[in-house]
Design an enzyme around this catalytic site. Structure first.
Site, PDB file in Angstrom:
ATOM      1  N   LYS A 113       8.371   0.041  -0.546  1.00  0.00           N
ATOM      2  CA  LYS A 113       8.606  -0.984   0.484  1.00  0.00           C
ATOM      3  C   LYS A 113      10.070  -0.988   0.902  1.00  0.00           C
ATOM      4  CE  LYS A 113       4.528  -2.529   1.016  1.00  0.00           C
ATOM      5  NZ  LYS A 113       3.736  -3.083  -0.099  1.00  0.00           N
ATOM      6  N   LYS A 195      -5.174   7.634   3.312  1.00  0.00           N
ATOM      7  CA  LYS A 195      -6.313   6.741   3.136  1.00  0.00           C
ATOM      8  C   LYS A 195      -6.503   5.848   4.361  1.00  0.00           C
ATOM      9  CE  LYS A 195      -4.978   4.629  -0.696  1.00  0.00           C
ATOM     10  NZ  LYS A 195      -5.033   3.776  -1.883  1.00  0.00           N
ATOM     11  N   LYS A 198      -5.672  -1.220   5.995  1.00  0.00           N
ATOM     12  CA  LYS A 198      -5.996  -2.508   6.606  1.00  0.00           C
ATOM     13  C   LYS A 198      -5.194  -2.746   7.873  1.00  0.00           C
ATOM     14  CE  LYS A 198      -5.810  -5.626   3.138  1.00  0.00           C
ATOM     15  NZ  LYS A 198      -5.955  -5.268   1.739  1.00  0.00           N
TER      16      LYS A 198
END
Ligand code: TRP
Length: 332
Positions: A113, A195, A198
């Site tokens: 992050k 992947k 969201k």
């Protein structure tokens, strides 16, 4: 004999996708009957990376609707929203005293992050694994159904719990990651890069909320190539992924036909994708329609949230009492 306690959490940072459904939610549904399950929509966690809360309410309600449409039964499990349980925040405070700055800075998810969002490296992000530990330990859970990417957070959770127990006396059992079956289903993004997500790469991710046309469009755009040139070739990973999706939603003889076509080098990926798209629509549209029905039934949703928070708080208050007694912060 009381059942073992299970806890898992999901961040309301976007819509549920097929990877969430087959990788996580289906597992949660299966565990409902065998264990004492707590499933939490972790809205506080989403604030660490998504400070803008305009979409938060909608996202939480939609996610709740999708979880119930996917088979989570609020009568069989405790389904609740993290911010409805203030005891989690209190436990987070005590656990923060068990967490060292150095180990938090070394956490892989934190370092990622820092790299991807250098403009918002806040203390909440640094202590994300502590809040996650509070989610788990507040119910003194033993089993935590999560993917491999959460292994480090779980190890940290066990460390914090052990330090607490050592300093103040045995309060917490040590939780373990858990999943049915050994191989967790991984669903790649439709362009073959990483992947499904969201919130990112949306045209290559299938969301439970996607309408039939969009599902077809995304699948028809999925990456393929000109086909194998030698019989029984190894499949490139993006082709393997399409077969993997078929395994989840198509009939056995359909899959067999395309396997056979692939192995004999006559496969037409256009036809395969058309078939996959139709089978996927058949699979996904009832879940989507049910989720929308639930989402529109505000009274039903409120009831789920209220009962969930009551049950979660009852369990959380028991733990907080033990914690306060152990720490020695009870003066009445
Ligand atoms: N960190 C988890 C994720 O990103 C979400 C999460 C928050 C969680 N609290 C949890 C998972 C507690 C399991 C248990 O997927």
């Amino acid at each position: 004999m009381s059942k073992e306690i299970v806890l898992s959490g999901i961040r309301p940072t976007g819509n549920l996708h097929l990877g969430n459904y087959f990788g996580a939610v289906r597992n949660w549904v299966n565990m409902q009957t065998e264990f004492d399950c707590y499933y939490c929509i972790v809205d506080w966690h989403s604030l660490t990376t998504h400070p803008d809360t305009k979409e938060l309410r909608h996202n939480v309600l939609r996610m709740l609707s999708e979880l119930v449409a996917s088979g989570l039964d609020p009568e069989k499990c405790v389904l609740y929203v993290q911010s409805d349980v203030p005891e989690i925040a209190e436990l987070y405070l005590y656990l923060n005293m068990m967490a060292y700055k150095g180990e938090l800075e070394k956490t892989t998810t934190f370092k990622d992050k820092v790299r991807s969002h250098p403009e918002n490296i806040n203390a909440g992000l640094l202590t994300y694994p502590v809040l996650q530990s509070a989610d788990i330990l507040i119910h003194r859970a033993l089993k935590v159904p999560v993917g491999k990417d959460q292994a480090q957070h779980l190890e940290m959770c066990r460390n914090f719990a052990e330090r607490f127990n050592h300093r103040y006396g045995e309060v917490f059992p040590l939780p373990q990651a858990f999943n049915y079956g050994n191989d967790l289903i991984k669903i790649m993004s439709l362009d073959g890069n990483g992947k499904m997500s969201k919130s990112e790469n949306q045209m290559n991710t299938l969301y439970l909320a996607d309408n039939d046309e969009l599902i077809r469009k995304k699948i028809m755009k999925a990456k393929t190539d000109s086909g194998p040139t030698a019989p029984n070739s190894l499949k490139p990973d993006y082709i393997e992924n399409l077969f993997g999706l078929m395994q989840l939603v198509s009939a056995a003889d359909t899959i067999e036909k395309f396997e056979h076509d692939f192995n004999s080098c006559v496969i037409r990926y256009g036809d395969m994708k058309k078939q996959l798209a139709e089978d996927m629509v058949k699979f996904m549209s009832p879940i989507r329609n049910k989720a929308t029905e639930i989402e529109n039934d505000k009274a039903f949703l409120s009831r789920i949230i209220k009962t969930g928070s009551e049950k979660a708080r009852a369990s959380a208050q028991k733990t907080i009492k033990l914690v306060r007694d152990a720490v020695g912060v009870n003066y009445i």
